[in-house]
Design an enzyme around this catalytic site. Structure first.
Site, PDB file in Angstrom:
ATOM      1  N   GLN A  90      15.039  -3.964 -25.273  1.00  0.00           N
ATOM      2  CA  GLN A  90      15.239  -3.052 -24.141  1.00  0.00           C
ATOM      3  C   GLN A  90      14.690  -1.650 -24.403  1.00  0.00           C
ATOM      4  O   GLN A  90      14.426  -0.898 -23.471  1.00  0.00           O
ATOM      5  CB  GLN A  90      16.730  -2.950 -23.792  1.00  0.00           C
ATOM      6  CG  GLN A  90      17.309  -4.264 -23.324  1.00  0.00           C
ATOM      7  CD  GLN A  90      18.824  -4.289 -23.391  1.00  0.00           C
ATOM      8  OE1 GLN A  90      19.494  -3.826 -22.487  1.00  0.00           O
ATOM      9  NE2 GLN A  90      19.373  -4.803 -24.466  1.00  0.00           N
TER      10      GLN A  90
ATOM     11  N   ASP B 220       0.797  -1.239   0.000  1.00  0.00           N
ATOM     12  CA  ASP B 220       0.000   0.000   0.000  1.00  0.00           C
ATOM     13  C   ASP B 220       0.829   1.287   0.000  1.00  0.00           C
ATOM     14  O   ASP B 220       0.284   2.359  -0.218  1.00  0.00           O
ATOM     15  CB  ASP B 220      -0.893   0.052   1.251  1.00  0.00           C
ATOM     16  CG  ASP B 220      -1.947  -1.039   1.229  1.00  0.00           C
ATOM     17  OD1 ASP B 220      -2.141  -1.633   0.158  1.00  0.00           O
ATOM     18  OD2 ASP B 220      -2.558  -1.297   2.278  1.00  0.00           O
TER      19      ASP B 220
ATOM     20  N   ARG C 207      26.929 -19.884 -22.410  1.00  0.00           N
ATOM     21  CA  ARG C 207      26.141 -19.367 -23.525  1.00  0.00           C
ATOM     22  C   ARG C 207      26.114 -17.848 -23.435  1.00  0.00           C
ATOM     23  O   ARG C 207      26.134 -17.295 -22.335  1.00  0.00           O
ATOM     24  CB  ARG C 207      24.693 -19.868 -23.454  1.00  0.00           C
ATOM     25  CG  ARG C 207      24.531 -21.355 -23.619  1.00  0.00           C
ATOM     26  CD  ARG C 207      24.739 -21.788 -25.065  1.00  0.00           C
ATOM     27  NE  ARG C 207      24.443 -23.192 -25.223  1.00  0.00           N
ATOM     28  CZ  ARG C 207      25.288 -24.191 -24.972  1.00  0.00           C
ATOM     29  NH1 ARG C 207      26.503 -23.922 -24.520  1.00  0.00           N
ATOM     30  NH2 ARG C 207      24.934 -25.442 -25.146  1.00  0.00           N
TER      31      ARG C 207
ATOM     32  N   GLY D   9      -5.876  -0.626  -0.664  1.00  0.00           N
ATOM     33  CA  GLY D   9      -5.548   0.618   0.029  1.00  0.00           C
ATOM     34  C   GLY D   9      -6.706   1.041   0.913  1.00  0.00           C
ATOM     35  O   GLY D   9      -7.556   1.815   0.502  1.00  0.00           O
TER      36      GLY D   9
ATOM     37  N   ARG E 187     -18.957  -2.204 -15.842  1.00  0.00           N
ATOM     38  CA  ARG E 187     -18.477  -3.432 -15.202  1.00  0.00           C
ATOM     39  C   ARG E 187     -17.538  -3.062 -14.058  1.00  0.00           C
ATOM     40  O   ARG E 187     -16.824  -2.068 -14.156  1.00  0.00           O
ATOM     41  CB  ARG E 187     -17.704  -4.297 -16.192  1.00  0.00           C
ATOM     42  CG  ARG E 187     -18.463  -4.634 -17.457  1.00  0.00           C
ATOM     43  CD  ARG E 187     -19.586  -5.617 -17.160  1.00  0.00           C
ATOM     44  NE  ARG E 187     -20.608  -5.565 -18.207  1.00  0.00           N
ATOM     45  CZ  ARG E 187     -20.658  -6.403 -19.233  1.00  0.00           C
ATOM     46  NH1 ARG E 187     -19.751  -7.333 -19.355  1.00  0.00           N
ATOM     47  NH2 ARG E 187     -21.623  -6.301 -20.118  1.00  0.00           N
TER      48      ARG E 187
END
Ligand code: ADP
Length: 741
Positions: free
Chosen positions: A652, A152, A644, A195, A279
């Protein structure tokens, strides 16, 4: 001090494992013996094998896991003195002299009580014959260090609690997903986030996801008919073509009289007053779960390391300390002070003193609330009577960075709301040379908050002398009075080029402000640039998968990350993934280093390590390339492990911006508009770059820029994060002992 205990308590939070790992390894490194207290205070009360030694390898491979591997619980017995008496007995039996407790304000309240009672508890144990007087004398004081683990972000003493950033990731992902389905059907959605007493997740979630309305406990709508106000704003949005409507409600939202506002009630209001198909989505425990974000891993790691330093220092002798983060620095604050302030907010909300609640939450919370209130408006306020409309241009430059669009959206909306004409320059300085400038309006930037890439276009073109004439003409033609450049190194250099020629070209004698946006985090005047957090999370996700791929074999990976000459992504990526080594240009790489690294790897694999991980910045060393290192390790590793390489590449730079990058982009853009407003029209307008330094938003005069820049390596001369290398180094070394089981 010889023995300490570590426990996680209360609601679990992603990042708790990273904190436990860091505490355990740092403490072992400092020669302490560490006990894990399993299942929080319940384990402390139960004792027995719920308090057990924990070793170096026991905390291997947990960095990326959600929840807490040492368990957490709520414990009624610990709330009573008798339970605490039993806990004290168990601690003393194990010879534990210090505790590092990772939990929420409830758990830390418990810690506070335990420490206050400690002497009395021991006296009672002596009186009842449970322990001899000598034992009581030996364990006279109990040192307590607290780390705030709570999604929170509801505790004073730290800018961020462990888990809050990850929870925001979950919320923003969910709201992004809901927005797309809502837009397809022109539906309204009410999203309830956690919260009970703190609106942080709701507010920052709304800011980051570009929601259309938000309800939080600290700042209830200040009118009686708030339902009417909310509906009229949402209806206006629909009228101008907005396809989705998203309202975010904090669990503890209330009206100004303290009556709860539930998500169900908001749904009913939207349906009955707007006739909209609405909704409700209650995000619930999804927010708590899953792998911690890069930020949560690193902040928990740093806090855990400092907790060990603090427990060894004298500070915690008489008063428990809370380890927090303020700006980018780890901080220590007395626990009682943190609890008092935290309770203050709860009290203020209870007594409907909302001004006080907001004041206690701090400036950045209040700033963010104000920004959200403006951004959610469907239409701008328009110019104040008697005030001139300014013409402000916005552009991107440099490599693409996630969050660029978020910054453009915020700048355009906040500028337009003040009545200004906002112009968008397409395609960076290339576009400015070609005069690709058009007006951007309010609805045009709708939905930009969450989109990766650079919708205005960007490139690395730095204007040369002959380009300057064309730029001057374009600026004059469009009567540009102020320029906001959102971008990276090339953008900063270009802005500087215009600024330095302002006495020759009158068109350049306008305020220019640079907003740092680059995944490399290599820009002067700021601790962090927009985009770096997203890139770091992309790296961390990829490396987690790479590591998983190797569980069956003994393998070392050399992972190459971006950053140009700046090692930020490699160091922070290494810390967040538990890599043994980060290679970066700032430190250089020598053959001697590589030989030592091979030795350490071999030692690790001999002691049972299964995966080795080295993270290499793309420019760490010209000769010792990723391929070279892999070949060297492969050859030297012999039968112990194979190698490897993985070059992560452009993933990125892509992806939707992380919540942190969206929040930073928005807050910085807001201040840039304020700055341009104050400078436009002056005789000698100032130009600056903006940044976040130690948690504060600061401006640096463009004149000061050159002396802060290492132009040869396109990075700032001073880089604060280099200090973090020590912690990363200690945690990644091979286990000092044989694996215990
Ligand atoms: P959080 O730490 O996440 O806020 P809780 O409020 O449930 O979670 O607290 C966790 C545990 O801390 C409780 O179950 C209890 O054992 C202990 N605790 C909380 N408040 C106190 C208190 N006032 N005195 C003693 N122990 C407390």
């Amino acid at each position: 001090m010889k023995k300490i205990g570590v426990l996680t308590s209360g609601g679990d939070a992603p990042g708790m494992n990273a904190a436990v790992r860091s505490v355990v390894r740092m403490a072992l490194d400092r020669g302490l013996e560490v006990f894990a207290v399993y299942e929080g205070y319940q384990g402390m009360v139960d004792g027995g094998d719920r308090i057990r030694p924990i070793g170096w390898n026991d905390v291997g491979g947990i960095l990326q896991r959600g929840g807490t591997v040492i368990g957490s619980a709520r414990c009624q017995q610990f709330r009573e003195r008798n339970g605490r008496l039993q806990a004290a007995y168990n601690l003393v039996q194990h010879g534990i002299e210090g505790l590092i407790i990772i939990g929420g304000d409830g758990s830390l309240t418990g810690a506070h009580v335990l420490q206050k009672e400690w002497t009395g508890l021991l006296a009672e144990l002596v009186e009842t014959g449970k322990i001899p007087q000598e034992t009581a004398d030996t364990y006279q004081s109990l040192k307590i260090i607290g780390l705030v683990g709570s999604i929170d972000n509801d505790m004073y003493g730290t800018d961020m609690t462990i888990g809050a950033d990850t929870a925001l990731h979950r919320i923003v992902d969910a709201v992004d997903a809901i927005s797309s389905t809502a837009a397809s059907h022109q539906r309204s959605f009410v999203v309830e986030v956690m919260g009970r007493r703190c609106g942080y997740l709701a507010l920052m979630g709304a800011l980051a996801a570009g929601a259309d309305w938000v309800l939080i406990p600290e700042a209830p709508p200040n009118v009686d008919d708030w339902e009417g106000k909310m509906c009229s704003v949402l209806a206006e949005g629909r009228a101008v073509g907005r396809r989705d409507s998203i309202v975010i409600v904090a669990e503890g939202a209330q009206d100004k009289y303290g009556n709860p506002i539930t998500s169900q009630y908001v749904k009913e209001v939207l349906e009955s007053r707007l006739g909209e198909d609405t909704r409700v989505t209650v995000l619930g425990h999804v927010q708590r779960g899953g792998s911690p974000s890069a930020f949560d891993r690193n902040v928990s790691t740093l806090m855990g390391a400092d907790a060990v330093e603090a427990i060894l220092a004298d500070e915690a002798q008489t008063e428990p300390i809370v380890i927090g983060i303020q700006g980018n620095k780890i901080s220590r604050t007395p626990l009682s002070h943190c609890l008092e302030k935290t309770w203050g907010v709860a009290e203020a909300i209870k007594h409907q003193d909302y001004d006080e609640a907001m004041r206690l939450r701090g400036r950045s919370f209040a700033d963010s609330f104000r920004i959200v209130r403006t951004l959610v408006r469907a239409l701008p306020h328009g110019p104040e009577p008697g005030k001139r409309r300014l013409r402000i241009a916005v552009m991107n430059a440099g490599g693409p960075a996630p969050g660029m669009n978020t910054a453009v959206r915020a700048a355009v909306r906040l500028g337009a709301d003040k009545g200004h004409i906002m112009l968008g320059i397409d395609n960076g300085f290339r576009g400015l040379i070609d005069g690709d400038i058009q007006e951007l309006d309010w609805m045009q930037v709708g939905g930009w908050a969450s989109r990766g890439g650079a919708l205005l276009g960007t490139n690395r073109k730095i204007p040369n002398e002959s380009d300057l004439y064309a730029i001057a003409r374009a600026l004059e033609k469009h009567q540009v009075e102020g320029l906001l450049m959102i971008g990276g190194w090339a953008g900063y250099q270009s802005a500087l080029a215009l600024f330095e020629e302002r006495h020759i070209f009158p068109a350049f004698n306008i305020p220019i402000i640079c907003l740092p946006a680059s995944i490399n985090n290599n820009l002067p005047g700021t601790d962090l640039s927009v985009g770096a957090d997203t890139a770091l999370n992309s790296i961390v996700e990829a490396v987690d998968k790479i590591k998983q791929s190797a569980v069956a074999s003994q393998r070392t990976f050399v992972v190459q990350v971006m950053g140009h000459y700046c090692g930020y992504l490699s160091l922070m990526g290494a810390m967040a993934t538990g890599a043994e080594r980060a290679y970066m240009h700032e430190e250089g790489v020598t053959l001697k280093d590589l030989v030592e690294d091979v030795r350490q790897l071999k030692k690790g694999f001999k002691r049972g390590k299964r995966v080795g991980l080295m993270i290499r910045n793309e420019m760490a060393n010209e000769v010792y390339s990723t391929g070279f290192m892999s070949a060297l390790f492969e050859e030297e590793g012999g039968d112990l492990f194979d190698v490897r390489q993985a070059i992560l590449g452009h993933m990125q730079q892509g992806g939707d911006p992380s919540p942190f990058d969206r929040i930073l982009a928005t807050r910085l853009a807001a201040r840039c508009i304020d700055f341009l407003e104050t400078q436009i029209g002056g005789d000698e307008p100032e130009s600056a770059c903006i940044g976040q330094v130690q948690g504060e938003i600061l401006l640096t005069d463009l004149r000061d820029l050159p002396r802060r820049m290492d132009t040869e390596h396109s990075r700032p001369k001073k880089q604060w994060w280099l200090d973090l290398r020590r912690v990363a180094g200690v945690l990644a070394q091979p286990a000092p002992h044989k694996k215990k089981r």
